[in-house]
Design a protein around this motif. Structure first.
Motif, PDB file in Angstrom:
ATOM      1  N   GLY A  37       0.815  -1.204   0.000  1.00 30.81           N
ATOM      2  CA  GLY A  37       0.000   0.000   0.000  1.00 30.81           C
ATOM      3  C   GLY A  37       0.846   1.251   0.000  1.00 30.81           C
ATOM      4  N   PRO A  38       0.230   2.422   0.097  1.00 31.14           N
ATOM      5  CA  PRO A  38       0.968   3.691   0.118  1.00 31.14           C
ATOM      6  C   PRO A  38       1.955   3.746   1.279  1.00 31.14           C
ATOM      7  N   VAL A  39       3.070   4.459   1.061  1.00 28.08           N
ATOM      8  CA  VAL A  39       4.148   4.553   2.042  1.00 28.08           C
ATOM      9  C   VAL A  39       4.424   6.029   2.314  1.00 28.08           C
ATOM     10  N   THR A  40       4.652   6.370   3.568  1.00 29.15           N
ATOM     11  CA  THR A  40       4.921   7.760   3.915  1.00 29.15           C
ATOM     12  C   THR A  40       6.363   8.129   3.577  1.00 29.15           C
ATOM     13  N   LEU A  41       6.608   9.422   3.507  1.00 26.73           N
ATOM     14  CA  LEU A  41       7.961   9.912   3.240  1.00 26.73           C
ATOM     15  C   LEU A  41       8.921   9.451   4.333  1.00 26.73           C
ATOM     16  N   LYS A  42       8.487   9.495   5.580  1.00 25.36           N
ATOM     17  CA  LYS A  42       9.344   9.092   6.691  1.00 25.36           C
ATOM     18  C   LYS A  42       9.751   7.628   6.556  1.00 25.36           C
ATOM     19  N   GLU A  43       8.795   6.778   6.203  1.00 24.65           N
ATOM     20  CA  GLU A  43       9.088   5.353   6.042  1.00 24.65           C
ATOM     21  C   GLU A  43      10.046   5.110   4.889  1.00 24.65           C
ATOM     22  N   LEU A  44       9.856   5.848   3.790  1.00 23.92           N
ATOM     23  CA  LEU A  44      10.726   5.677   2.631  1.00 23.92           C
ATOM     24  C   LEU A  44      12.145   6.139   2.929  1.00 23.92           C
ATOM     25  N   ALA A  45      12.259   7.255   3.627  1.00 27.48           N
ATOM     26  CA  ALA A  45      13.585   7.750   3.984  1.00 27.48           C
ATOM     27  C   ALA A  45      14.308   6.750   4.884  1.00 27.48           C
ATOM     28  N   LEU A  46      13.575   6.162   5.834  1.00 28.02           N
ATOM     29  CA  LEU A  46      14.158   5.172   6.735  1.00 28.02           C
ATOM     30  C   LEU A  46      14.573   3.919   5.977  1.00 28.02           C
ATOM     31  N   ALA A  47      13.724   3.467   5.051  1.00 26.81           N
ATOM     32  CA  ALA A  47      13.988   2.233   4.321  1.00 26.81           C
ATOM     33  C   ALA A  47      15.154   2.358   3.353  1.00 26.81           C
ATOM     34  N   THR A  48      15.434   3.566   2.911  1.00 25.22           N
ATOM     35  CA  THR A  48      16.478   3.760   1.893  1.00 25.22           C
ATOM     36  C   THR A  48      17.719   4.470   2.430  1.00 25.22           C
ATOM     37  N   ASP A  49      17.726   4.810   3.698  1.00 21.79           N
ATOM     38  CA  ASP A  49      18.854   5.540   4.286  1.00 21.79           C
ATOM     39  C   ASP A  49      19.076   6.891   3.621  1.00 21.79           C
ATOM     40  N   LEU A  50      18.008   7.528   3.160  1.00 24.84           N
ATOM     41  CA  LEU A  50      18.103   8.849   2.552  1.00 24.84           C
ATOM     42  C   LEU A  50      17.565   9.903   3.511  1.00 24.84           C
TER      43      LEU A  50
END
Length: 268
Positions: A41-54
């Motif tokens: 499902g949709p992913v938040t910016l915070k989750e994406l940043a955490l998952a990618t180390d960005l």
């Protein structure tokens, strides 16, 4: 995969680092797409940043560019998901793979009957791309453009099929973009002459290349359509100019029709 990403995705941490592409921004964009693909499902910016180390600001900037290209979509609440452009591209890849798989045996049989080089090509932008070929030494012609090679639409028989499927406005726009540059003295570099030739293609249902791409080589092509009736590829015969026979036309058209039917097309 980093420990942050392992925790975010629920996947075990991998000790060996994954290879990354040389261009940093592409590497980061691919990491974001992979992270989105890991979620249903949709992913938040915070989750994406955490998952990618960005850093969130870096992730946000790249996500905005991906959204502009329709590779991702942003929901009303600010979350992100994979975009429809990926589905379109995936369908395009699948169609091309399906065409090659379905066409190969038909191409071999056509080559056996005619003794000439049989080409399978698709359109990519203002060019055709050769994606498969059936030929042998007895074809009597050196294959100049290998699989993966490209050629302008207006200089090839298959390219003319795609131009003939376009409307007059699109053909004129193509002429403006490319300038109708020629390769040989036979190349159609005048829009009026090209439009006249495309009229013949529409009328007869096949296209010709009269030494317009390469001197000494002539081609004839018939279209391949998918289940929706869309022109997805062209099947062409290439031969030394003095040896191309119109007697092969019926066999070429019938073979292209057989491939089309195998792809689910039920029109004439």
């Amino acid at each position: 995969m980093s420990s942050h990403r392992a925790l975010a995705t629920g996947l075990p941490e991998v000790s060996a680092p994954q290879p990354r592409v040389a261009i940093q921004v592409l590497d980061r964009a691919m990491r974001l797409l992979d992270a989105l693909a890991d979620r249903s499902g949709p992913v938040t910016l915070k989750e994406l940043a955490l998952a990618t180390d960005l850093h969130p600001s870096t992730a946000h900037r790249i996500l905005n560019d991906l959204a502009t290209g329709r590779l991702i979509e942003r929901t009303d609440n600010g979350s992100y998901s994979l975009g429809m452009r990926l589905l379109e591209l995936g369908h395009l890849v699948k169609t091309r793979l399906d065409v090659r798989e379905v066409a190969l045996e038909h191409m071999r049989q056509l080559h056996e009957r005619t003794g000439q080089t049989v080409n399978l090509s698709v359109r990519q932008g203002d060019e055709i791309v050769y994606i498969d070929r059936a030929y042998s030494e007895r074809s009597g012609m050196q294959v100049v453009r290998a699989i993966g090679g490209r050629a302008p639409l207006h200089l090839t028989s298959t390219g003319k099929l795609f131009l003939a499927a376009a409307d007059d406005r699109q053909v004129r726009a193509y002429a403006v973009r490319t300038g109708l540059a020629g390769n040989t003295r036979n190349s159609l570099t005048d829009l009026v002459l090209l439009e006249r030739d495309l009229g013949l293609v529409r009328r007869h249902g096949y296209a010709r290349d009269n030494e317009e791409l390469e001197l000494g080589v002539r081609c004839i092509a018939a279209g391949i359509r998918d289940e929706s009736g869309r022109l997805v590829a062209g099947l062409s015969l290439s031969a030394p100019a003095s040896r191309l026979e119109d007697a092969w036309l019926d066999d070429l058209i019938e073979t292209a029709s057989d491939i089309s039917h195998a792809l689910g097309y039920h029109g004439e």
